[in-house]
Motif scaffolding. Structure first.
Motif, PDB file in Angstrom:
ATOM      1  N   GLU A 258       0.764  -1.257   0.083  1.00  0.00           N
ATOM      2  CA  GLU A 258       0.046  -0.043  -0.045  1.00  0.00           C
ATOM      3  C   GLU A 258       0.714   1.343  -0.087  1.00  0.00           C
ATOM      4  OE1 GLU A 258      -3.610  -0.226  -0.099  1.00  0.00           O
ATOM      5  OE2 GLU A 258      -2.873  -2.492  -0.482  1.00  0.00           O
ATOM      6  N   LEU A 259       2.135   1.071   0.093  1.00  0.00           N
ATOM      7  CA  LEU A 259       3.139   2.260   0.446  1.00  0.00           C
ATOM      8  C   LEU A 259       3.295   2.922  -1.119  1.00  0.00           C
ATOM      9  CD1 LEU A 259       5.637   1.317   2.856  1.00  0.00           C
ATOM     10  CD2 LEU A 259       3.892   2.937   3.088  1.00  0.00           C
ATOM     11  N   LYS A 260       3.421   4.334  -0.817  1.00  0.00           N
ATOM     12  CA  LYS A 260       3.842   4.973  -2.293  1.00  0.00           C
ATOM     13  C   LYS A 260       5.252   5.066  -2.210  1.00  0.00           C
ATOM     14  CE  LYS A 260      -0.599   7.521  -2.387  1.00  0.00           C
ATOM     15  NZ  LYS A 260      -1.127   8.407  -2.111  1.00  0.00           N
ATOM     16  N   GLY A 261       5.788   5.498  -3.436  1.00  0.00           N
ATOM     17  CA  GLY A 261       7.191   5.677  -3.443  1.00  0.00           C
ATOM     18  C   GLY A 261       8.112   4.427  -3.898  1.00  0.00           C
ATOM     19  N   PRO A 262       9.154   4.571  -4.134  1.00  0.00           N
ATOM     20  CA  PRO A 262       9.954   3.525  -4.814  1.00  0.00           C
ATOM     21  C   PRO A 262      10.034   2.254  -3.960  1.00  0.00           C
ATOM     22  CG  PRO A 262      11.465   5.245  -4.104  1.00  0.00           C
ATOM     23  CD  PRO A 262      10.235   5.709  -3.860  1.00  0.00           C
ATOM     24  N   LEU A 263       9.790   1.264  -4.614  1.00  0.00           N
ATOM     25  CA  LEU A 263       9.530  -0.115  -3.685  1.00  0.00           C
ATOM     26  C   LEU A 263      10.894  -0.532  -3.127  1.00  0.00           C
ATOM     27  CD1 LEU A 263       7.938  -2.433  -3.617  1.00  0.00           C
ATOM     28  CD2 LEU A 263       8.860  -3.473  -5.569  1.00  0.00           C
ATOM     29  N   VAL A 264      11.893  -0.397  -3.575  1.00  0.00           N
ATOM     30  CA  VAL A 264      13.347  -1.076  -3.057  1.00  0.00           C
ATOM     31  C   VAL A 264      13.585  -0.060  -2.014  1.00  0.00           C
ATOM     32  CG1 VAL A 264      15.791  -1.052  -3.266  1.00  0.00           C
ATOM     33  CG2 VAL A 264      14.073  -1.813  -4.994  1.00  0.00           C
ATOM     34  N   GLU A 265      13.227   1.318  -1.994  1.00  0.00           N
ATOM     35  CA  GLU A 265      13.373   2.084  -0.874  1.00  0.00           C
ATOM     36  C   GLU A 265      12.610   1.914   0.335  1.00  0.00           C
ATOM     37  OE1 GLU A 265      15.474   4.843   0.390  1.00  0.00           O
ATOM     38  OE2 GLU A 265      16.990   3.797  -1.182  1.00  0.00           O
ATOM     39  N   ASN A 266      11.376   1.890  -0.056  1.00  0.00           N
ATOM     40  CA  ASN A 266      10.531   1.452   1.002  1.00  0.00           C
ATOM     41  C   ASN A 266      10.621   0.121   1.865  1.00  0.00           C
ATOM     42  OD1 ASN A 266       8.446   3.358   0.643  1.00  0.00           O
ATOM     43  ND2 ASN A 266       7.254   2.334  -0.891  1.00  0.00           N
ATOM     44  N   ILE A 267      11.268  -0.663   1.113  1.00  0.00           N
ATOM     45  CA  ILE A 267      11.743  -1.946   1.765  1.00  0.00           C
ATOM     46  C   ILE A 267      12.822  -1.978   2.515  1.00  0.00           C
ATOM     47  CG2 ILE A 267      12.511  -4.130   1.452  1.00  0.00           C
ATOM     48  CD1 ILE A 267      10.617  -4.643  -1.229  1.00  0.00           C
ATOM     49  N   ARG A 268      13.776  -1.084   2.209  1.00  0.00           N
ATOM     50  CA  ARG A 268      14.960  -1.043   2.698  1.00  0.00           C
ATOM     51  C   ARG A 268      14.533   0.044   4.012  1.00  0.00           C
ATOM     52  NH1 ARG A 268      19.741   1.001  -0.850  1.00  0.00           N
ATOM     53  NH2 ARG A 268      18.680   2.999  -0.714  1.00  0.00           N
ATOM     54  N   HIS A 269      13.921   0.975   3.884  1.00  0.00           N
ATOM     55  CA  HIS A 269      13.453   1.727   5.076  1.00  0.00           C
ATOM     56  C   HIS A 269      12.683   0.960   6.318  1.00  0.00           C
ATOM     57  CE1 HIS A 269      10.797   4.904   6.935  1.00  0.00           C
ATOM     58  NE2 HIS A 269      12.143   5.390   7.284  1.00  0.00           N
ATOM     59  N   HIS A 270      11.873   0.273   5.719  1.00  0.00           N
ATOM     60  CA  HIS A 270      10.998  -0.333   6.599  1.00  0.00           C
ATOM     61  C   HIS A 270      11.632  -1.580   7.324  1.00  0.00           C
ATOM     62  CE1 HIS A 270       7.565   2.146   5.404  1.00  0.00           C
ATOM     63  NE2 HIS A 270       7.076   1.587   6.871  1.00  0.00           N
ATOM     64  N   PHE A 271      12.480  -2.082   6.503  1.00  0.00           N
ATOM     65  CA  PHE A 271      13.166  -3.561   7.042  1.00  0.00           C
ATOM     66  C   PHE A 271      14.476  -3.499   7.301  1.00  0.00           C
ATOM     67  CE2 PHE A 271       9.164  -4.648   5.503  1.00  0.00           C
ATOM     68  CZ  PHE A 271       8.447  -5.589   6.317  1.00  0.00           C
ATOM     69  N   LEU A 272      15.102  -2.172   7.022  1.00  0.00           N
ATOM     70  CA  LEU A 272      16.377  -1.903   7.287  1.00  0.00           C
ATOM     71  C   LEU A 272      17.498  -3.078   6.903  1.00  0.00           C
ATOM     72  CD1 LEU A 272      16.136  -1.156  11.325  1.00  0.00           C
ATOM     73  CD2 LEU A 272      16.107   0.330   9.515  1.00  0.00           C
ATOM     74  N   LEU A 273      17.205  -3.596   5.583  1.00  0.00           N
ATOM     75  CA  LEU A 273      17.673  -4.408   4.919  1.00  0.00           C
ATOM     76  C   LEU A 273      18.920  -3.772   4.224  1.00  0.00           C
ATOM     77  CD1 LEU A 273      14.994  -6.605   3.606  1.00  0.00           C
ATOM     78  CD2 LEU A 273      16.116  -6.940   5.543  1.00  0.00           C
ATOM     79  N   SER A 274      19.763  -4.626   3.531  1.00  0.00           N
ATOM     80  CA  SER A 274      20.911  -4.120   2.775  1.00  0.00           C
ATOM     81  C   SER A 274      20.326  -3.938   1.500  1.00  0.00           C
ATOM     82  CB  SER A 274      22.249  -5.120   2.636  1.00  0.00           C
ATOM     83  OG  SER A 274      21.499  -6.330   1.977  1.00  0.00           O
ATOM     84  N   ASP A 275      21.068  -3.363   0.688  1.00  0.00           N
ATOM     85  CA  ASP A 275      20.421  -2.572  -0.609  1.00  0.00           C
ATOM     86  C   ASP A 275      20.217  -4.066  -1.732  1.00  0.00           C
ATOM     87  OD1 ASP A 275      19.942  -0.602  -2.682  1.00  0.00           O
ATOM     88  OD2 ASP A 275      21.355  -1.443  -3.943  1.00  0.00           O
ATOM     89  N   LYS A 276      21.184  -4.905  -1.531  1.00  0.00           N
ATOM     90  CA  LYS A 276      21.171  -6.120  -2.335  1.00  0.00           C
ATOM     91  C   LYS A 276      19.706  -6.992  -1.867  1.00  0.00           C
ATOM     92  CE  LYS A 276      22.559 -10.073  -4.714  1.00  0.00           C
ATOM     93  NZ  LYS A 276      21.208 -10.413  -4.683  1.00  0.00           N
ATOM     94  N   LEU A 277      19.627  -7.371  -0.641  1.00  0.00           N
ATOM     95  CA  LEU A 277      18.627  -7.821  -0.023  1.00  0.00           C
ATOM     96  C   LEU A 277      17.108  -7.196  -0.429  1.00  0.00           C
ATOM     97  CD1 LEU A 277      17.937 -10.611   1.199  1.00  0.00           C
ATOM     98  CD2 LEU A 277      18.328  -9.495   3.452  1.00  0.00           C
ATOM     99  N   ALA A 278      17.253  -5.674  -0.367  1.00  0.00           N
ATOM    100  CA  ALA A 278      15.953  -4.969  -0.457  1.00  0.00           C
ATOM    101  C   ALA A 278      15.625  -5.226  -1.964  1.00  0.00           C
ATOM    102  CB  ALA A 278      16.216  -3.551  -0.058  1.00  0.00           C
ATOM    103  N   ARG A 279      16.571  -5.421  -2.905  1.00  0.00           N
ATOM    104  CA  ARG A 279      15.984  -5.391  -4.120  1.00  0.00           C
ATOM    105  C   ARG A 279      15.784  -6.771  -4.409  1.00  0.00           C
ATOM    106  NH1 ARG A 279      17.794  -1.244  -7.472  1.00  0.00           N
ATOM    107  NH2 ARG A 279      19.281  -0.003  -6.338  1.00  0.00           N
ATOM    108  N   ASP A 280      16.224  -7.703  -3.883  1.00  0.00           N
ATOM    109  CA  ASP A 280      15.685  -9.033  -3.987  1.00  0.00           C
ATOM    110  C   ASP A 280      14.218  -9.224  -3.387  1.00  0.00           C
ATOM    111  OD1 ASP A 280      18.037 -10.016  -5.116  1.00  0.00           O
ATOM    112  OD2 ASP A 280      18.586 -11.129  -3.245  1.00  0.00           O
ATOM    113  N   TYR A 281      13.748  -8.621  -2.464  1.00  0.00           N
ATOM    114  CA  TYR A 281      12.524  -8.446  -1.836  1.00  0.00           C
ATOM    115  C   TYR A 281      11.687  -7.832  -2.823  1.00  0.00           C
ATOM    116  CZ  TYR A 281      12.924 -11.315   2.494  1.00  0.00           C
ATOM    117  OH  TYR A 281      13.108 -12.059   3.487  1.00  0.00           O
ATOM    118  N   ALA A 282      12.243  -6.489  -3.204  1.00  0.00           N
ATOM    119  CA  ALA A 282      11.422  -5.878  -4.408  1.00  0.00           C
ATOM    120  C   ALA A 282      10.759  -6.867  -5.474  1.00  0.00           C
ATOM    121  CB  ALA A 282      12.229  -4.747  -4.861  1.00  0.00           C
ATOM    122  N   ALA A 283      11.733  -7.539  -5.987  1.00  0.00           N
ATOM    123  CA  ALA A 283      11.629  -8.667  -7.084  1.00  0.00           C
ATOM    124  C   ALA A 283      10.533  -9.588  -6.621  1.00  0.00           C
ATOM    125  CB  ALA A 283      12.862  -9.344  -7.309  1.00  0.00           C
TER     126      ALA A 283
END
Lengths: 364, 999
Positions: free
Chosen positions: A150-175
């Motif tokens: 439901e969040l607006k904004g870039p997916l990877v950024e959102n994941i990284r921000h909410h789950f404090l993940l590394s960039d790589k992992l955030a990208r994988d989750y975005a996928a």
């Protein structure tokens, strides 16, 4: 000596990374003790099996107590119960959200629902991942999906921000989120040769080029006013893709395109003859994929279509990766020279992604 | 109306979901102090409410300020039914009452519920305005500082040490009131928590009054305990040492004993007076001191009392000190351990105020309690008198390292007190005269010299001339309850030595039970002592520090655990070996068996010598210029000076005649004993352990610190256990705990477990509980080696100097005057090193002056800037020691004394007893940290868990646990200089004392 009670609590929470991994991998305490004994940690510090068991139990308890916090990692940073140094916190979170490629490959593109969850034991049996670990990974996918959906904004950024993940992992989750949301088909036999990383790369391409958010980052002050999401594909763009059909329906244009590409390729590759004979087929394939993307069903089949319509014919003709690269580059560029072809922007936006997806998906 | 307390509720976070329908909470807060309550608005539908309340103001007596905690209750608003409590926070206001401590309490506190544990956090701001009132000290004692630390706190200088203060307060235990049958467990727990908090506050205030009466301004070594006597009530008691402390100007206190280095203190060690500042005993005790070491031929007993009819102006006063380490020169001689125990039957405390929860009568030590001989005061007085007379018998006028404890089972209570008989330096009572006297004995060995007369020894002991100064007599072994004096000369490293013992007893009631227990006690003490002595010999050491003997009573058994840190004092003779003798020498197989055991023992001794690096200087026969030491005998007396009660000394004498060093194997018991002696696993390489503040032989700490608490409960499955079997189980329990620690902390190697504090209990008939709190500290191994390598190999050069090489380097400085006698000391390098150290010190002082911190707020900010920005929670370090390596304490913020109860009715769901206790201990840690952080602090020193009482009923799926913790909240900053910090601490310290010696 079996204890009625046995606890050890440090002011700074003590966590052994090895035991953490065993816990994440779903080992029972006893199995974990066995693994540790085989690992030779006992000889290293003159410990006995009792000591190892007690230590493992302690750590497992700690991890269980931490798990609640790991579900919303931002809490881990400002909770007071455990004093964990920041770098350890990062490690805990990162490892907790790390998944097995084999497992995710099975779930990728599936609906993250109870139904899928019921199949986890089969998936576990197939991939050799313990059920406990499967559940953790599946719940992680679901949790991330629910928060980010439901969040607006870039997916990877959102994941990284909410789950404090590394960039790589955030990208994988975005996928994973992107695949789950669009329900891309990945399970067909013809797609089995593709790894999760192949798909993750493609997802990245799609997210950054074909979604609404991809049109260009709006300025900060606009962000909240504008519908800005990159979980869904850009509907307008998909509509515009229909215009590309002209490339195959207009016979002149198709011939012109072919001759331009062939001129450019001549003498540069051994597979030139195959390229020349197959040009029309391949071009029809790619353009048809584009034209059909307005249907949700065809979006789901995007990858299987790429394989069937393009990758498989090339592979049967024994094109090398370099051949593919060469061919697609010229195929893409030549369209610009076609003077009656007016949809250059849409063409580039489409071909850019298709090109890099095919490069990634074409295994020699 | 001399005080205004102001509180503001800012916000909450991570609150639990109280409304299932909305998955949210409608939270509001009640703030209560005394009988006044304020409420915040309800913050609807939020798990992270922002109340931002007005300032709630309470106008109260400072007496109440000291007694009462501020009570913050978070509730969930419910329109139709009663509001549900989410949890509470009790905030102790005391630190705000002292101008030198914290000025504001502000921070996130865990919201605690006795049933559910921590449920979210709340941000609270508390301030106190104290009005100047001339009458202020009538009932209250605001401004008296309290320290758990058992030494002079790091950034203070002791102007005067006044002596012993004690107090106890009794009340009915809410858990046993009739109302408890109808109220919820939560209400009952909260009533208990609140009552204990109130009683501790009152106790502290009353102790403070006594301190003010004595003319002091602080209590050091404050030890508060509570006895849950069940039906008969609840006792909260405390002891401490009243002092007058002077704050050292900020920034100029680089380390431990800097106050001595200050130029203003020409009479460096703090004056000592056992009673009032202007005491008249000074001259007599002064002669006493100068006589003691030099002639030593007075008729015994020759303690203070003899030469002076009334040793102190107040006869009721006890010359006891709860301190365990002292400024150099303070401690003159140490006699040995004195201890006393008595078994009492509990009955209802005679308390006219019973039934009224708020008012409980204080049973004052000095008040008219004589007509109530069965009060707890009278019991303790009895014991203290006994301690005092034991000390007198050892020719000592004071008891240091004094502590008191109890063990309760049903209606039987064992009261114990122990300490170290000592002679303190009385010359500091006469001001300005100290420079005239030459130090009678060097500080590195002086305290070992016997305080009693050798011709009339209070017990049989083997005396020799001191191996360091060769001027005075020393005993063959020395047991103490204090820390190793930093200036003491030590060979090698120290180690933890434990004696463990279980004794079965018949189940009985009342008088019979009490008699049975008191009959067993002397035997237990004796056996513990024997074990200690044997283990000491086995490690080739000759003294014990920090000795703590705990005897715990259960329904059908008694547990005894003695822990101490063994050390080889260079001044004392080397211990003889242990010889095994068989009862029936004729049997060949038997003899062979004995031979193998003997070999194992010898091997162990040899191994230990290597492990602890004990290689004392070989004594050459041709020692010139000093009295020839008495020929050493292989067989020595078994006992040291730790007689506790008369029965024990009698026993001891009989043993003494039997040539004690030979262990006779006459029955299987003896074999078992020897085996248990040898089963103590050696500490793995890279680890050291001790139960004292200072680990003998290690002083280059690095900054790695890990405080931990571990609890184990063992259920005895076999109903027909023998003493031997029990002993084995108990020993294994303790040994396995240690092994577990070594394993868990292996990543910290090289590391030392310090202040290992074991507590044993028998919570139920078949359960043995062992609770351990300790700190693991890393140290720099290479540096140690360098340092030892540094020492010039002067072996065999001359008799007088051989000891020097054994000294740790700090001592070389201290022993300045003594080393002047020996020609072999490498003066060049010595002076070189000395000067560089002094320069370093000067440099450091300089940087510190520049970077001195002026206000606490600024310090706070600075600490925050140290921490990475990504974490919002202040890191709070905790340690049972009085210092944190690599840091400097710049401010004491007040005492932390917290009591929590946790109960559960869903034990299985919480992971069984282990899960339950694990969570609870973690919660207690987090609440301590939160309070310290709210005070603006970043560390807790002298932390201890004084009670961890667990009751479980797995069948009912229930458990309850009580925990009491205490410590000193401090602000500490990293040592500023670039030098390897831990060693500078030492350098600073030693050079400070060195310069002091020189003046």
């Amino acid at each position: 000596m079996t204890m009625e009670l046995d606890v050890f609590v440090g002011n700074t929470t003590i966590m052994d990374e090895e035991v953490y991994q065993l816990w994440l991998d779903g080992y029972t305490v006893n199995d974990a003790v066995k693994v540790r004994m085989d690992g030779g940690v006992m000889e290293e510090c003159e410990a006995s099996a009792d000591v190892l068991l007690s230590d493992t139990m302690d750590q497992y308890r700690t991890f269980q107590m931490c798990e609640r916090l790991l579900h919303s990692p931002s809490k881990l940073g400002n909770q007071l119960l455990f004093q964990i140094p920041p770098h350890r916190q990062a490690m805990l979170i990162e490892r907790y959200y790390t998944f097995d490629d084999a497992f995710v490959r099975e779930v990728l593109g599936k609906k993250l629902s109870k139904g899928t969850k019921k199949d986890l034991d089969d998936i576990g049996a197939k991939t050799g991942v313990t059920l406990k670990s499967c559940r953790r990974q599946f719940d992680n996918f679901k949790r991330v999906f629910k928060v980010v959906e439901e969040l607006k904004g870039p997916l990877v950024e959102n994941i990284r921000h909410h789950f404090l993940l590394s960039d790589k992992l955030a990208r994988d989750y975005a996928a994973i989120v992107f695949f789950a949301n669009n329900r891309f088909e990945t399970g067909k036999r013809k797609l089995q040769y593709l790894t999760f990383q192949d798909f993750a790369f493609c997802a990245g391409q799609l997210i950054s080029n074909w979604t609404v958010g991809a049109v260009g980052e709006p300025a900060d002050h606009q962000r909240s006013f504008r519908f800005y999401m990159d979980v869904d594909l850009d509907k307008e763009f998909l509509q515009e893709l229909k215009e590309l059909k002209v490339l195959i329906t207009d016979k002149d244009l198709l011939d012109q395109h072919k001759s331009l590409v062939c001129t450019a390729l001549r003498g540069k590759t051994k597979a030139f003859n195959e390229m020349e004979t197959n040009f029309k087929n391949l071009s029809r394939g790619l353009v048809n994929i584009a034209a059909k993307l307005t249907n949700t069903k065809d979006v789901r089949d995007f990858f299987i279509d790429l394989v069937e319509k393009f990758i498989e014919p090339c592979r049967s003709d024994r094109w090398t990766a370099a051949d593919i690269r060469l061919y697609l580059t010229h195929y893409n560029n030549s369209a610009h020279i076609l003077d009656t072809f007016k949809h250059q922007v849409v063409w580039d936006r489409y071909m850019g992604v298709v090109k890099s997806c095919i490069f990634k998906m074409y295994h020699d | 109306m001399p005080g205004k307390l102001k509180a503001k509720i800012v916000a909450g976070r991570h609150l639990p979901v109280m409304d299932r329908a909305s998955d949210l909470t409608d939270a509001f807060v009640e703030v209560k102090f005394g009988n006044t309550t304020f409420k915040t608005d309800v913050c609807h539908k939020s798990l992270n409410p922002q109340w931002n309340s007005e300032w709630f103001k309470f106008e109260v007596d400072d007496e109440d300020l000291q007694d009462e905690p501020l009570q913050v209750t978070v509730l969930d608003h419910d329109t139709y039914s009663a509001n549900d409590a989410i949890g509470k926070v009790y905030i102790d206001i005391d630190p705000l009452l002292c101008s030198e401590a914290a000025s504001v309490i502000s921070g996130w506190f865990p919201i605690y519920d006795t049933i559910h544990g921590i449920r979210g956090e709340i941000n609270v701001l508390v301030k106190v305005e104290l009005f100047n009132d001339l009458n202020r000290f009538r009932q209250s004692s605001c401004g008296v500082k309290f320290f758990c630390t058992t030494s002079i706190p790091r950034c203070y200088r002791a102007v005067m040490v006044h002596g012993f203060v004690e107090e106890l307060v009794v009340n009915e235990d809410p858990e046993y009131q009739w109302i408890d049958r109808i109220r919820t467990p939560r209400a009952s727990n909260e009533a208990r928590q609140r009552l204990i908090s109130l009683m501790s506050g009152e106790l502290q205030r009353k102790i403070g009054l006594k301190v003010l009466e004595m003319g002091g301004n602080a209590v050091v070594g404050y030890l508060q305990c509570f006895d849950l006597e069940g039906e008969s009530g609840l006792v909260v008691r405390a002891i401490g040492t009243a002092c007058t402390l002077d704050k050292l100007s900020s920034g100029s206190a680089p380390n431990t004993n800097t106050h001595i280095a200050l130029p203003t203190t020409s009479s460096s060690p703090p004056p000592f007076s056992p009673s009032k500042p202007c005491s008249r005993q000074s001259s007599s005790s002064d002669t006493d001191l100068s006589l003691t070491p030099k002639t030593g031929k007075n008729t015994w007993p020759r303690p203070l009392t003899h030469s002076h009819p009334s040793p102190s102006p107040h006869c009721g006063e006890f010359p006891f000190f709860t301190l365990t380490s002292f400024p150099p020169g303070f401690l003159v001689h140490v006699g040995g351990v004195v201890s006393a125990r008595s078994v009492k039957l509990l009955d209802r405390i005679h308390n006219p105020a019973l039934g009224n929860t708020r008012s409980y009568k204080l049973l004052d030590w000095n008040s008219v309690t004589a007509d109530e001989p069965e009060t707890r005061d009278a019991w303790w007085e009895e014991i203290r008198q006994e301690i005092k007379s034991h000390a007198k018998a050892l020719g000592c006028h004071a008891v240091v390292g004094y502590s008191e404890s109890t063990s309760i089972c049903e209606e039987v209570c064992i009261l114990s007190a122990s300490g170290t008989a000592a002679i303190l330096n009385p010359r500091y009572m006469r001001e300005g005269s100290n420079c005239l006297f030459e130090e009678p004995s060097p500080p590195s060995c002086g305290f070992c010299h016997i305080p009693y007369d050798e011709l009339n020894m209070p017990f049989p002991a083997q005396l020799t001339y001191c191996y360091l100064c060769r001027r005075q007599k020393v005993p063959d072994v020395l047991f103490t309850t204090i820390d190793l004096p930093p200036e003491a000369a030590v060979t090698g490293k120290g180690c933890l030595i434990q004696a463990r013992l279980c004794r079965l007893k018949k189940k009985a009631q009342g008088e019979v039970n009490a008699t049975a227990i008191s009959n067993l006690l002397p035997f237990m003490e004796y056996e513990l002592h024997t074990q200690l002595m044997n283990k000491l010999k086995l490690r080739s050491m000759n003294s014990l520090f920090g000795l703590h003997i705990q005897i715990s009573v259960g329904e059908n058994m008694l547990l005894g655990l003695a822990s101490a840190t063994g050390v080889y004092l260079t001044a004392l003779p080397a211990p003889g070996g242990i010889q095994i003798a068989g009862k029936t020498p004729g049997e060949l197989s038997n003899e062979h068996h004995i031979l193998t055991i003997q070999k194992r023992i010898n091997d162990t001794i040899a191994k230990n010598k290597e492990l602890y690096q004990i290689n004392p200087p070989e004594l050459t026969e041709e020692v010139v210029g000093s009295p020839i030491p008495e020929p050493r005998q292989r067989s020595r007396l078994f006992r040291s000076h730790s007689e506790s009660s008369d029965e024990v000394s009698e026993l001891d004498l009989s043993h003494g005649k039997k040539d004690a060093f030979v262990l006779e194997i006459d029955d299987t018991d003896a074999v078992e004993d020897i085996h248990s002696l040898l089963t103590d696993a050696p500490t793995p390489t890279g680890f050291y352990s001790c139960n004292t503040e200072i680990m003998p032989g290690i002083n280059n700490w690095t900054s790695g610190v890990q405080m931990f608490t571990s609890v184990r409960v063992f259920r005895l499955s076999n109903a027909n256990l023998t003493n031997q079997g029990l002993n084995k189980i108990f020993t294994d329990l303790c040994e396995n705990l240690l092994k577990s620690f070594y394993f868990k902390l292996r990543s910290m190697i090289p590391c030392c477990l310090c202040q290992l504090n074991f507590t044993v209990a028998v919570p139920e008939e078949e359960l043995i509980q062992v609770t351990v709190t300790a700190v693991a500290m890393t140290f720099d191994k290479d540096q140690t080696q360098e340092k030892t390598a540094d020492k010039p190999p002067t072996k065999g050069l001359s008799g007088g100097s051989e000891t020097e090489e054994q000294l740790q380097f700090p001592l070389e400085l201290c022993a300045d005057s003594s080393s002047a006698n020996s020609a072999s000391v490498d003066y060049g390098s010595f002076a070189d090193r000395c000067s560089t150290w002094l320069e370093l010190l000067r440099l450091k002082a300089h940087t510190m002056r520049r970077g001195s911190v002026k206000t606490s707020r600024r310090t706070h900010a600075r600490i925050h800037s140290h921490t990475p920005p990504c974490i919002s929670v202040t890191v709070v370090k905790m340690t049972p020691l009085s210092f944190l390596p690599g840091t400097r304490i710049i401010k004491y913020l007040g005492i932390i004394n917290m009591f929590f109860i946790r109960e559960t009715t869903s034990l299985r769901e919480e992971g069984g007893v282990s899960g339950f206790l694990h969570t609870f201990i973690a919660e207690v840690f987090s609440m301590v940290r939160a309070h310290v952080a709210a005070l603006g602090g970043n560390a807790v020193v002298s932390y201890s868990m004084k009670e961890c009482m667990l009751m479980e009923n797995p069948n009912k799926n229930q458990a309850q646990c009580l925990i009491n913790v205490s410590g000193d909240a401090v602000i500490c900053v990293r040592e500023t200089d670039q030098e390897p910090t831990p060693s500078t601490t030492n350098i600073g310290h030693t050079s400070a004392s060195a310069t002091d010696e020189a003046t």
